[in-house]
Design an enzyme around this catalytic site. Structure first.
Site, PDB file in Angstrom:
ATOM      1  N   GLN A  77      -5.131  -2.043   9.147  1.00  0.00           N
ATOM      2  CA  GLN A  77      -4.891  -3.350   8.539  1.00  0.00           C
ATOM      3  C   GLN A  77      -5.529  -4.443   9.403  1.00  0.00           C
ATOM      4  O   GLN A  77      -5.255  -4.527  10.594  1.00  0.00           O
ATOM      5  CB  GLN A  77      -3.376  -3.573   8.381  1.00  0.00           C
ATOM      6  CG  GLN A  77      -3.015  -4.827   7.627  1.00  0.00           C
ATOM      7  CD  GLN A  77      -3.474  -4.794   6.166  1.00  0.00           C
ATOM      8  OE1 GLN A  77      -3.299  -3.817   5.465  1.00  0.00           O
ATOM      9  NE2 GLN A  77      -4.072  -5.884   5.707  1.00  0.00           N
ATOM     10  N   LYS A 113       0.847  -1.205   0.000  1.00  0.00           N
ATOM     11  CA  LYS A 113       0.000   0.000   0.000  1.00  0.00           C
ATOM     12  C   LYS A 113       0.878   1.250   0.000  1.00  0.00           C
ATOM     13  O   LYS A 113       0.588   2.226  -0.690  1.00  0.00           O
ATOM     14  CB  LYS A 113      -0.952  -0.029   1.209  1.00  0.00           C
ATOM     15  CG  LYS A 113      -2.073  -1.049   1.001  1.00  0.00           C
ATOM     16  CD  LYS A 113      -2.866  -1.372   2.245  1.00  0.00           C
ATOM     17  CE  LYS A 113      -3.789  -2.566   1.931  1.00  0.00           C
ATOM     18  NZ  LYS A 113      -4.485  -3.104   3.084  1.00  0.00           N
ATOM     19  N   ASP A 124     -11.368   2.174   3.160  1.00  0.00           N
ATOM     20  CA  ASP A 124     -11.601   0.733   2.987  1.00  0.00           C
ATOM     21  C   ASP A 124     -13.082   0.440   2.719  1.00  0.00           C
ATOM     22  O   ASP A 124     -13.437  -0.634   2.245  1.00  0.00           O
ATOM     23  CB  ASP A 124     -11.174  -0.020   4.259  1.00  0.00           C
ATOM     24  CG  ASP A 124      -9.977  -0.927   4.025  1.00  0.00           C
ATOM     25  OD1 ASP A 124      -9.659  -1.196   2.854  1.00  0.00           O
ATOM     26  OD2 ASP A 124      -9.375  -1.374   5.018  1.00  0.00           O
TER      27      ASP A 124
END
Ligand code: NAD
Length: 283
Positions: A96, A52, A119
């Site tokens: 995460q 990322k 997300d």
């Protein structure tokens, strides 16, 4: 003869579009910034976070890596998220997953400012998706829509079967296909006659988490097959939930593993972060 849906090429195309738009924003003094929080030392998560960061660099974003030890308390993590929520220089926040067991994931996701929820996992994002309002779309399902559209797969009016009903793939995927006017069936571990149901699909989207489970007995001749699964086999090779060699010959189009759905997730994360930055700056 089947056609491969090339996720590597399409994800590159999307990252290049994001990069181009980011360069244009720079002229207005705006630079997207993504904050990624990693708690603990899970090696797979470390790789994902590294990827990322690399994608941020490629697109011209700033990125902040927050690495917290395994024993971080829930309160400490929530405090960190609050700090990033209030920091105007941060446009997107991603935690995460999975988190260590002593931390409540739902609570953590809910604590992210929905305006920075790149997300797309916050209940506000999920609600917006369901009722068709603008918001952040969960990256993997949104990436699959891009794969289909950019491979000229017609969705409207088609029979689509999604196998899997997880919150991050199966459920948002089926809502997105509905939004594109497909007729959608969702299958799961309690579905009876899975083969028969899958055989109806013009577009079969597989997110089961079981290596090579889907063989040609589940697939209609000429179907489009999207394989979300990703598994590392004993011989170290990657494979999906679909038995590619068995299924590909009867498909019209199919995604490979690796190089299909996988690369799309990060590309869509970049797209979401750019979108969030534009919304926050009202441009
Ligand atoms: P999950 O385990 O949360 O969900 C799996 C779903 O499959 C469940 O809803 C379950 O009901 C269904 N299922 C399980 N066994 C079944 C059976 N025998 N018959 C019918 N349905 C069955 O998994 P997930 O998080 O949705 O992920 C699915 C797969 O996609 C995994 O392999 C995961 O690694 C992969 N994945 C890939 C990406 C990517 O970027 N490519 C992103 C997320 C997940």
């Amino acid at each position: 003869m089947y056609e491969i849906i090339d996720g590597k090429r399409i994800s590159q195309e999307i990252k290049d579009e994001v990069k181009q738009e980011t360069a244009e924003l720079a002229g207005k003094g705006i630079k997207p910034c993504l904050a990624v929080i990693l708690v603990g030392n899970d090696p797979a998560s470390q790789v994902y976070v590294g990827n990322k960061k690399k994608a941020c660099e490629y697109c011209g974003f700033d990125s902040i890596s927050v690495e917290m030890p395994e024993e971080t308390s829930e309160a400490e993590l929530l405090e960190k998220i609050k700090e990033l929520n209030e920091d105007d220089s941060v446009n997107g926040i991603l935690v995460q997953l999975p988190l260590p067991k002593h931390i409540n994931e739902d609570l953590v996701i809910e604590s992210i400012n929905p305006a920075k929820d790149v997300d797309g996992f916050h209940p506000v994002s999920v609600g917006n998706l369901l009722i068709g309002r603008p918001g952040f779309l969960s990256c993997t399902p949104a990436g699959i829509i891009e794969l289909l559209k950019r491979s000229d797969v017609e969705i409207a009016g088609k029979e689509c079967v999604v196998i899997g009903r997880s919150n991050i793939v199966g459920k948002p995927m089926s809502v997105l296909m509905l939004r594109e006017n497909a007729t959608v069936t969702i299958c799961h571990s309690r579905t009876k006659d899975l083969k028969e149901v899958c055989k109806r699909a013009d577009i079969l989207i597989v997110a089961i988490g079981k290596p090579k489970m889907i063989t040609k007995e589940y697939v209609k001749d000429g179907a489009v097959v999207i394989d979300v699964g990703i598994h590392r086999m004993e011989d170290k090779k990657l494979c999906g939930d679909v038995d590619f060699d068995d299924v590909a010959p009867i498909c019209s189009k199919i995604t490979p593993v690796p190089g299909g759905v996988g690369p799309m997730t990060i590309a869509m994360l970049m797209k979401n972060c750019l979108l969030g930055t534009k919304r926050q700056n009202e441009v």
